[in-house]
Design a protein around this motif. Sequence first.
Motif, PDB file in Angstrom:
ATOM      1  N   SER A  87     -11.548   1.689   8.136  1.00  0.00           N
ATOM      2  CA  SER A  87     -10.447   2.777   8.317  1.00  0.00           C
ATOM      3  C   SER A  87      -9.615   2.719   6.844  1.00  0.00           C
ATOM      4  O   SER A  87      -8.937   3.713   6.427  1.00  0.00           O
ATOM      5  N   ASP A  88      -9.652   1.626   6.054  1.00  0.00           N
ATOM      6  CA  ASP A  88      -9.480   1.530   4.461  1.00  0.00           C
ATOM      7  C   ASP A  88      -9.961   2.581   3.903  1.00  0.00           C
ATOM      8  O   ASP A  88      -9.583   3.473   3.157  1.00  0.00           O
ATOM      9  N   ARG A 145     -12.820   7.175  10.394  1.00  0.00           N
ATOM     10  CA  ARG A 145     -13.217   5.955  10.289  1.00  0.00           C
ATOM     11  C   ARG A 145     -14.684   6.229  10.898  1.00  0.00           C
ATOM     12  O   ARG A 145     -15.725   5.407  10.506  1.00  0.00           O
ATOM     13  N   SER A 192      -4.273   7.177   2.213  1.00  0.00           N
ATOM     14  CA  SER A 192      -3.662   5.997   1.245  1.00  0.00           C
ATOM     15  C   SER A 192      -3.870   6.392   0.186  1.00  0.00           C
ATOM     16  O   SER A 192      -4.990   7.354  -0.504  1.00  0.00           O
ATOM     17  N   ARG A 238      -8.571   6.216   1.867  1.00  0.00           N
ATOM     18  CA  ARG A 238      -8.641   6.441   0.675  1.00  0.00           C
ATOM     19  C   ARG A 238      -9.567   7.715   0.339  1.00  0.00           C
ATOM     20  O   ARG A 238      -9.196   8.353  -0.731  1.00  0.00           O
ATOM     21  N   ARG A 241       0.795  -1.158   0.063  1.00  0.00           N
ATOM     22  CA  ARG A 241       0.088   0.052   0.044  1.00  0.00           C
ATOM     23  C   ARG A 241       0.973   1.292   0.131  1.00  0.00           C
ATOM     24  O   ARG A 241       1.826   1.346   0.897  1.00  0.00           O
ATOM     25  N   ASP A 261      -3.415   0.670  -3.522  1.00  0.00           N
ATOM     26  CA  ASP A 261      -2.772  -0.666  -3.546  1.00  0.00           C
ATOM     27  C   ASP A 261      -2.305  -1.229  -4.500  1.00  0.00           C
ATOM     28  O   ASP A 261      -3.045  -1.347  -5.538  1.00  0.00           O
ATOM     29  N   LEU A 317       1.334  -5.318   2.866  1.00  0.00           N
ATOM     30  CA  LEU A 317      -0.050  -5.674   3.457  1.00  0.00           C
ATOM     31  C   LEU A 317      -0.169  -7.228   3.767  1.00  0.00           C
ATOM     32  O   LEU A 317       0.032  -8.086   2.417  1.00  0.00           O
TER      33      LEU A 317
END
Lengths: 252, 252
Positions: free
Chosen positions: A200-201, A210, A90, A205, A78, A93, A118
């Motif tokens: 949280s991903d 969150r 982020s 992004r 990532r 990926d 990851l």
Amino acid sequence: MTTSDSQAANRVAGQPSGQPEAPAVGLDRIDLLRLLTAEQRAVVARQCRWRRFAADEQLIDHWAETRDVAFVVEGRVRVLSHSAGGREISFSDIEAGELVGEMSALDGRPRSASVVALGDGALVAFLPAKPFQALVTAHPELAMEMMLRLCDKLRGATDRIMELSTLGANNRIHAELLRLAKRGSRQGASAVIAPIPVHSDIAARVSTTRETVARVLSDLTRDGMLERRADALVVRDLSRLEMLVEDVRGGP
Amino acid sequence: MTTSDSQAANRVAGQPSGQPEAPAVGLDRIDLLRLLTAEQRAVVARQCRWRRFAADEQLIDHWAETRDVAFVVEGRVRVLSHSAGGREISFSDIEAGELVGEMSALDGRPRSASVVALGDGALVAFLPAKPFQALVTAHPELAMEMMLRLCDKLRGATDRIMELSTLGANNRIHAELLRLAKRGSRQGASAVIAPIPVHSDIAARVSTTRETVARVLSDLTRDGMLERRADALVVRDLSRLEMLVEDVRGGP
């Protein structure tokens, strides 16, 4: 560090000691390098420093003076950065078969972000800047492929700038859900996103918290647009989500 | 449109009618093409469609199906997009000698933004996608130069994503002022920005409103950090502005 220490550090974990060479699979799985012959790929593989990474281990440090390009042979990594307050932002990926870190390898300027593994066992081949530059200069079709990849990243970045500039966090989460749904499998009017994305991903992004992601997903679930199953998130009416996003984003 | 109409539309304003050829200066001023010989540049110039644009006229329409690359021979142009509500988001200003629209020319995908002329008389040479691709494929040093330009744009976009993700509008305006000041002339601890930047231009570059820009600049003036002269904006203590920006942005 002695020469043998440095060889030991460079070799792939699990390889017999004193052999800093590439594993049998080499760089055959790297998409960009399919344009080369097997022999040419083997030459490149021998110029690489190979290393395996544990989960969350850093391949590329934003603030380090490295300039190698990194071929991701196995696993996923990532690209990310952090705000002054420590919030993660982020960028993308990168899957096995792809490469990362090409900007500094091409232009010699500092890293624009960090890259972390990851999951366990990512196998990465680092090619120094000079041989990478020689490679794209010697093979015009490889240079064209690199330009297309840079264009693709620049288009993604432009879309994100537009979303950050014109949409609120709620609508950015809707847009991210739509992207995930379009990559998922279709069941009639529905789209199935599996595995369930981590809040949280999504937050990293689309540059929000969150908590905001949790609230927006719960609102969508209450409105019947989203359904949480044991192993998947289901967008129950993809075209309704599409309209919701297009309405605020505008378009031709 | 008849053939002679189309020739008339294609020729440079002021050239004798029926001669859709390049002006004498040709593409000699285009930075990227300095890597070619004068003869090679002349060949490219003849493959171009030349046109002059009035202020605010659109060179590239976000929603049009064109794929040409545009060489800006004279004048300046701006890359921009609009929110659904009509607010302008600007990406970059392109000076004479540079090119724009290369992404669609390389990857054949739709335009990512529009491009408009700033001020009257911008002279632009449009090269179709196919000869542009042939050009970068035939000249590895030109391909490398294109990669460096794409990297530069991608770095700029990444910085902007970080700013939009982690800074409030006030701090983004401070960061933009710092960028302008660093490009300006130095007078001791001060930096002189001339001409005075237009509030709406700053707003479009950092994705905020003109009113917010006016308020932040007036706050900085009241605090003694900024001074408005007849023909310039003066940052009175560049290192203080630098600290203000670094404090919120974080860094190594």
